[in-house]
Design a protein around this motif. Structure first.
Motif, mmCIF file in Angstrom:
data_model
loop_
_atom_site.group_PDB
_atom_site.id
_atom_site.type_symbol
_atom_site.label_atom_id
_atom_site.label_comp_id
_atom_site.label_asym_id
_atom_site.label_seq_id
_atom_site.Cartn_x
_atom_site.Cartn_y
_atom_site.Cartn_z
ATOM 1 N N VAL A 199 30.954 -39.972 -30.398
ATOM 2 C CA VAL A 199 30.512 -39.798 -31.786
ATOM 3 C C VAL A 199 30.003 -41.144 -32.277
ATOM 4 O O VAL A 199 30.018 -42.143 -31.566
ATOM 5 C CB VAL A 199 31.657 -39.294 -32.699
ATOM 6 N N GLY A 200 29.556 -41.168 -33.540
ATOM 7 C CA GLY A 200 29.271 -42.422 -34.218
ATOM 8 C C GLY A 200 28.017 -43.126 -33.784
ATOM 9 O O GLY A 200 27.936 -44.340 -33.874
ATOM 10 N N GLY A 201 27.008 -42.421 -33.319
ATOM 11 C CA GLY A 201 25.764 -43.059 -32.948
ATOM 12 C C GLY A 201 24.609 -42.089 -33.092
ATOM 13 O O GLY A 201 24.783 -40.915 -33.412
ATOM 14 N N GLY A 228 28.883 -38.520 -39.035
ATOM 15 C CA GLY A 228 28.782 -39.594 -38.059
ATOM 16 C C GLY A 228 28.547 -39.180 -36.633
ATOM 17 O O GLY A 228 28.520 -40.044 -35.756
ATOM 18 N N ALA A 229 28.372 -37.897 -36.336
ATOM 19 C CA ALA A 229 28.143 -37.458 -34.966
ATOM 20 C C ALA A 229 26.649 -37.212 -34.762
ATOM 21 O O ALA A 229 26.060 -36.378 -35.451
ATOM 22 C CB ALA A 229 28.936 -36.186 -34.663
ATOM 23 N N GLN A 230 26.043 -37.928 -33.816
ATOM 24 C CA GLN A 230 24.621 -37.819 -33.516
ATOM 25 C C GLN A 230 23.782 -37.925 -34.803
ATOM 26 O O GLN A 230 22.860 -37.157 -35.032
ATOM 27 C CB GLN A 230 24.302 -36.510 -32.795
ATOM 28 N N SER A 231 24.129 -38.874 -35.624
ATOM 29 C CA SER A 231 23.473 -39.014 -36.924
ATOM 30 C C SER A 231 22.767 -40.350 -36.978
ATOM 31 O O SER A 231 23.376 -41.398 -36.757
ATOM 32 C CB SER A 231 24.495 -38.909 -38.067
ATOM 33 N N SER A 232 21.487 -40.325 -37.263
ATOM 34 C CA SER A 232 20.732 -41.562 -37.439
ATOM 35 C C SER A 232 20.420 -41.832 -38.899
ATOM 36 O O SER A 232 19.927 -42.900 -39.239
ATOM 37 C CB SER A 232 19.424 -41.490 -36.645
ATOM 38 N N ALA A 233 20.651 -40.852 -39.769
ATOM 39 C CA ALA A 233 20.379 -41.049 -41.187
ATOM 40 C C ALA A 233 21.558 -41.649 -41.922
ATOM 41 O O ALA A 233 21.406 -42.173 -43.012
ATOM 42 C CB ALA A 233 20.002 -39.717 -41.838
ATOM 43 N N SER A 234 22.739 -41.590 -41.357
ATOM 44 C CA SER A 234 23.927 -42.058 -42.052
ATOM 45 C C SER A 234 24.895 -42.653 -41.044
ATOM 46 O O SER A 234 25.084 -42.114 -39.949
ATOM 47 C CB SER A 234 24.593 -40.905 -42.815
#
Length: 1005
Positions: A766-768, A9-15
């Motif tokens: 986080v989380g975006g 979930g940290a700097q994640s656009s796929a999940s």
């Protein structure tokens, strides 16, 4: 010490999945959220598996797949996971249970694949083996490959049992948790849950441990909605103010999500959002089309269902011809009845307007019962909706079966369908899209942005794309143009044309196993059974679970395994891999002392030269399971005769339906009666649950499909092991696409306003997606770094972290701390004062260099000590030998490297000259509610008056300012020996004394 590690979930656009590890001083590890994305990839849980044996406790924030999706899988797969205490609010527990029940019934991949390594190497790890069994998205793998075989998904009873392990907490209630059996002491760690908005029961966690004050706020919403109250930054629902509440202000670390940090709030707020939603629906119903709204199955669906139900109620009361009257309103999902029934039982967790609406409905029902039979038809038409509660639906009809949904979709009448899930990858939303995509007048209305990145953040292979992400890409590209229609307020509504394009994706279905696959699956079960038997014979406890339809024995390792047992199991599995797998037999040497139990006519075993358990008879005394009230009562032992007959008939029918090739153990026949009774009780409980789930939502009409008609059973409703079938599917889409933001998350304005008010020392984002995170970090650096209009950032500016998945962030509080050793004379003079769980003391001392001799051994080995010992042990007859001490060089203390400076008392000549002249300092925090109880126990009259004012004996008022300062005011009374003077003065002094008792007064000298 405080380190933060985002697993997902940290700097994640796929999940959108969220998993985070918080490690505090002393080795305390906290796992926050056990999220999973819609691909259900076991590789995402590999890093989590490494930390399971060191976790102290687990916290859950929201009842959504991105926060709780992998909880049941971890409980079923990782043996130690169920021993870790889990904490969440009651709505998260209840709604999360129905969510995962729906997921495992609808999504085949949620069960995960059979590990290939478990067949070739029985001792291999499940997570490591899953890496080789993940099939490509194009489905090109062999149809008989072992990696395509699915594990048995957890049953409804197993899911309920796992969620029963979660301990519920209330909002604003400090709680000191209990650590896991393999965790170090928590040392006064305190958890407090606060309302986060976004979902019912969503949580902002405040963690207090020593000097660390951590606020974990991921996916929150400050704005109030129809159902969900706003986040508790300013005190909760309906609270107004300019300062964040004291408990959440100035934390040492704030962990905040950046999802939605680049969007601006819609002008007009919630009302404008609902108007756009209804305008989109009206424009489609006028054309005779159908509106499909994909949504989740437990959390945000409550907001959508409430808004649409009340819009239909208003349309029914309107005398004008509203187009909403022409269309039906449906909610489709496998557990929607249970979800709505639970929603009616947790109204106190929702916004205050929901509670007021429920009370008004109850009052209307009471008045209606008193005036029953006396209303005219005209008056009854005006008050038709007054007796309906917030989640007692009159117009919204629920659908829980696939056949019923297909019949509904084939009906050409206009309608609105809320279907699970928002990703369009599983659930009834995907089935609905297949039948509605071809209609040009239909509308696919998205309520959650489905961002997608081609490559995942953890591995560079192609990430399987979901159906929803492909459609969202079409919506953003707008290749075939946009249709503009005027809304009710004159603004234009945007609906994107699909243009009749074909959408290709990989469809995944469950199918029964073939003969060869059955053998592989039974070999896997037999291998796991051998592990369990060996572990049980060596003194471990057997865990009875119903993990598989073919095997009712436990497939997980024992919860009490140690390093020695793990090594022996691995050695056993290695030898088993080279043995004859068809027979799966063990030699006498492999069995060891267990040969006394596993072989017939063997009564002797040579224990000479053996160690450990090999020297003892391998008998394991059965343990009686109990709780704090005593031995557990088994209801199946108290069944009536007719109930036992019904269960026996059920067992006989089940045995007659067993497929060829399925074997049963000898001991299973011995316990067939007990197992049948247990299965019968479970079946009875399941019938009761289904009966409650299928009850009608209201007494008005038939709004639910309570039972399936003959021949309406789902196609995939078969029991036993299954495999995943990948098929190429194409779909021609002519329906329009639209988007209305119903995510219920914070926006850019909320983040930029609240983060400076919270004033964190460390900010972890986080989380975006990466773009959202970096943009918000840049903006927060300006907001937190510049103080009172200064041009340059202050040296005390907050530190901002933007970690990636797996990156360890050291976010410890910045303090000047050194370790010193207190002398015995100083310790004897200390006067400790206790403030709750902390001890406070003031001291003045002199810092000295480390002592050269720090142990008694060194003192014994010193020359003077040796000389004294020689003199004492010598006799008159024997002359005393002379001892010449040899000059020695200073030795390096390699054995005792932790030599600290010593803090000692001041000499008398320095104590008077260095006496501090500072004023006394009060340490601690006193709650007015606690002071009220203390004063009442002391015989005083104490009650709250106004907002935040405690009135004692009618004379003394105690307030607490926004900064935490306690203010005491006494009422004006006449001086003199009057009763009023004595009572007022006595109350004033008594209040001050009790306040001082609750605080620690640190003197300056």
């Amino acid at each position: 010490m405080f380190t933060f590690t985002p697993l997902l979930g940290a700097q994640s656009s796929a999940s959108k999945a969220s998993q985070s590890i918080l490690e505090l001083d002393g080795g305390v590890k906290i796992l926050v959220d056990v999220g999973w994305d819609d691909t259900f990839d076991p590789l995402d849980l590999v890093e989590l598996e490494k930390h399971v044996s060191t976790l102290s406790l687990i916290l859950l924030t929201h009842a959504t797949p991105s926060h709780i999706g992998a909880y049941v899988h971890c409980c079923k797969t990782f043996p130690l996971f169920t021993q870790i205490p889990v904490y969440a609010t009651s709505p998260v527990i209840a709604l999360g249970r129905t969510l995962l029940q729906d997921v495992y019934e609808s999504a085949p991949l949620a069960a995960t694949f059979l590990p290939k390594a478990s067949i070739s190497e029985p001792g291999a790890s499940t997570s490591a083996a899953s890496a080789a069994s993940v099939t490509e998205a194009d489905g090109s793998a062999d149809a008989t490959s072992a990696g395509r075989i699915l594990l048995q998904p957890p049953t409804t009873e197993e899911i309920a049992r796992y969620f029963a392990l979660i301990q519920p907490l209330k909002y604003s209630q400090p709680h000191q948790p209990i650590p896991s059996p393999f965790s170090p002491p928590l040392n006064g760690l305190t958890l407090t849950a606060y309302n986060a908005g976004h979902t019912v029961g969503g949580t902002i966690w405040h963690i207090q441990h020593g000097m660390e004050s951590i606020v974990y706020a991921v996916d929150w919403n400050q704005a109030r909605e129809s159902v969900v109250a706003g986040a508790a930054w300013f005190g909760g629902s309906g609270a107004s103010g300019t300062e964040v509440i004291e408990q959440l202000r100035k934390p040492t670390a704030l962990i905040c999500s950046t999802r939605g940090g680049d969007k601006f709030a819609l002008p007009g707020g919630r009302k404008k959002r609902d108007e756009i939603l209804l305008d989109m629906i009206r424009s489609t119903l006028v054309k005779g089309g159908t509106v499909l709204i994909p949504t989740d199955t437990s959390a945000r669906v409550l907001e959508l269902a409430y808004a649409l139900e009340h819009a239909w109620r208003d349309a029914a009361r309107d005398t004008q011809d509203d187009v909403l009257k022409r269309g039906g309103l449906y909610l489709a999902g496998r557990k929607v009845n249970t979800t709505m029934r639970l929603a009616r039982s947790m109204l106190e967790w929702m916004d205050e307007s929901i509670v007021r609406e429920f009370e008004a409905a109850e009052a209307a029902d009471t008045a209606g019962q008193n005036n029953d039979g006396q209303r005219s038809d005209q008056r009854q038409g005006k008050t038709d909706n007054k007796g309906l509660g917030p989640f007692t639906f009159k117009h919204l009809k629920t659908v829980e079966r696939k056949k019923k949904l297909e019949q509904l979709l084939n009906d050409p009448t206009p309608k609105v369908i809320l279907a699970s899930d928002s990703s369009l990858d599983w659930g009834f939303a995907k089935e609905s899209l297949r039948l509605l995509a071809g209609g040009e007048n239909n509308l696919l209305l998205l309520t959650d942005p489905l961002h997608y990145s081609k490559f995942s953040d953890k591995h560079t292979d192609s990430h399987r794309r979901t159906l929803g992400s492909m459609i969202w890409q079409w919506y953003e590209e707008r290749q075939d143009g946009v249709a503009l229609e005027k809304g009710s307020d004159g603004e234009m509504l945007e609906q994107v044309h699909s243009g009749g394009r074909e959408l290709s994706w990989t469809d995944i279905q469950r199918a029964p196993l073939e003969a060869g696959e059955q053998r592989l699956y039974q070999q896997y079960l037999a291998t796991k059974r051998q592990f369990q038997d060996t572990a049980q014979a060596r003194g471990q406890e057997n865990l009875d679970t119903a993990a598989d339809a073919l095997d009712d024995r436990s497939s997980t390792s024992s919860e009490e395994s140690d390093s020695e047992q793990q090594g022996r199991v691995l050695n056993f599995s290695t030898s088993l891999a080279h043995s004859n797998r068809n027979k799966l037999g063990l030699s006498d040497e492999d069995l060891g002392v267990n040969v006394l139990l596993r072989r017939k006519n063997v009564y002797d075993y040579d224990v000479r030269g053996k160690k450990g358990r090999e020297r003892m008879f391998p008998y394991v005394a059965p343990r009686k399971k109990g709780d704090e009230y005593g031995e557990i009562i088994r209801p199946e032992e108290y069944l009536r005769a007719e109930e036992r007959e019904e269960i026996d008939m059920q067992q006989r029918r089940t045995e007659s339906q067993l497929k060829l090739g399925q074997k049963r153990r000898w001991d299973e026949t011995q316990s067939a009666g007990g197992a049948a009774r247990k299965q019968g009780v479970d079946s009875t409980e399941r019938k009761d649950t289904d009966m409650l789930d299928n009850l009608s939502m209201t007494d008005i009409g038939d709004d639910t499909d309570t039972a399936a008609a003959p021949g309406e059973e789902d196609d995939q409703a078969f029991e036993g092991p299954a495999k995943a079938i990948y098929e190429k599917a194409t779909l021609t889409i002519n329906a329009r696409l639209a988007f209305v933001d119903f995510t219920g998350l914070h926006d850019k304005r909320s983040l930029e306003m609240l983060i400076p008010l919270i004033q964190p020392r460390k900010l972890i984002l986080v989380g975006g997606m990466k773009e959202e995170t970096m943009a918000l970090a840049t903006e927060c650096q300006k907001l937190l770094g510049v103080k009172t209009g200064a041009d340059a950032p202050s040296p005390t500016a907050a530190v901002i972290f933007t970690p990636t998945n797996g990156e360890i962030i050291d976010a410890s509080v910045d303090t000047s701390a050194w370790t010193v050793k207190l002398s015995n004379n100083l310790v004897r003079r200390l006067k400790w004062q206790h403030v709750r769980t902390l001890g406070v003391v003031t001291l003045t001392g002199q810092l000295k260099a480390p002592e050269p001799v720090s142990t008694d051994e060194d003192a014994i080995n010193s020359p003077n000590k040796k000389q004294k010992l020689v003199e004492e042990t010598s006799t008159p007859e024997q002359p005393t030998p002379t001892f010449q001490p040899q000059p020695t060089e200073p030795q390096q203390t390699t054995d005792k490297p932790d030599r600290y400076p010593v803090l000692d008392i001041l000499p008398p000549n320095m104590a008077s000259g260095t006496r501090s002249m500072t004023r006394p300092l009060h340490v601690g925090d006193l709650r007015l509610a606690d002071l009220r109880k203390i004063m009442q126990n002391a015989g005083h009259k104490a009650e709250f008056r106004g907002e935040g004012t405690l009135l004692i004996d009618g004379f003394v008022a105690v307030r607490k300012s926004g900064t935490g300062k306690i203010e005491i005011e006494a009422a004006a009374y006449q001086a003199g020996p009057s009763a009023g003077f004595a009572q007022g003065a006595g109350s004033f002094l008594a209040v001050k004394q009790k306040i001082y008792e609750g605080l620690a007064v640190v003197a300056g000298g």
